[in-house]
Design a protein around this motif. Sequence first.
Motif, PDB file in Angstrom:
ATOM      1  N   LEU A  35      49.674  43.073  48.413  1.00  0.00           N
ATOM      2  CA  LEU A  35      49.384  43.334  47.001  1.00  0.00           C
ATOM      3  C   LEU A  35      50.681  43.299  46.200  1.00  0.00           C
ATOM      4  CD1 LEU A  35      47.189  44.191  44.905  1.00  0.00           C
ATOM      5  CD2 LEU A  35      48.046  46.523  45.228  1.00  0.00           C
ATOM      6  N   TYR A  83      51.799  39.736  45.689  1.00  0.00           N
ATOM      7  CA  TYR A  83      50.992  39.100  44.643  1.00  0.00           C
ATOM      8  C   TYR A  83      51.407  39.594  43.258  1.00  0.00           C
ATOM      9  CZ  TYR A  83      46.876  38.356  41.668  1.00  0.00           C
ATOM     10  OH  TYR A  83      46.034  38.014  40.642  1.00  0.00           O
ATOM     11  N   PHE A  94      42.586  44.316  45.987  1.00  0.00           N
ATOM     12  CA  PHE A  94      42.975  43.352  44.957  1.00  0.00           C
ATOM     13  C   PHE A  94      42.019  43.396  43.771  1.00  0.00           C
ATOM     14  CE2 PHE A  94      45.907  41.976  48.030  1.00  0.00           C
ATOM     15  CZ  PHE A  94      46.750  41.014  47.507  1.00  0.00           C
TER      16      PHE A  94
END
Length: 272
Positions: free
Chosen positions: A21, A24, A64
Amino acid sequence: MSDMHSQEDLSILIGTELPYLRRYARALTGSQTSGDTYAVATLEAILADPDMFERGLSPKVALFKVFNSIWMSSGAPTPEPDSLDGIEGRAQARMANLTANTREALLLHSVEGFMVEDVADIMGVSADEAETLIRIAREEMSKSIAGRVLVIEDEAIIAVDISTIVQSLGHEVTGVARTRSNAVELAAKNPPDLILADIQLADRSSGIDAVNDILSQLGERPVVFITAFPERLLTGERPEPAFLISKPYTEDQVRSAVSQAMFFASTETLGA
């Protein structure tokens, strides 16, 4: 007692996926500090309301999805280009021209490896819409900017494969280096616009050190790192790269990371 066990289980589920995460979030925002701010906000939201973490989904998709809701509720903000100088300002100016939501979809699919259906779940759109967003992102980013790329990779077959992918995007490969010293030498002779580097090199030298040497000599430029052990680098204990590809990689991952890094000129590197 059951609530305590439930919280412990949730912590384990989230902890396993948290490094990805954060990767990202960094790639999305272009900076470790900003990315981590959104990652922390995601964890705080789940702590405040555990039901946000949908147990019917895979842990990574559920995590997410909460992040995306936080990101979108904040308006997916970007700094005003006029308020930024140099490379970051140019990056934000390019960002303003992208079709909304396309970069999120591309990163989720190509870098994080989510199936289109999972991207749709995370973003709250249909699978067809997610696929369209991914296609648009690829087209817009691949056409936006071309430049010179230095490949630092000691495995010959992988170096050839990466070079071919990079050239298919319209970039020029300035050279392939197998060692730290070779990389620094090649960069000095033909300064690259982007560096794509493995972490461990042929003579046991470090791709991280090679990149830091090059940046200290040539100044800021985007970097994409490749490693077989991304979790060892995504610890939060030192500066981390915004673009980190896991081995074994896919062509989509390389194409996406190179296009993203070139487009947004992300320059964050790992500490030695």
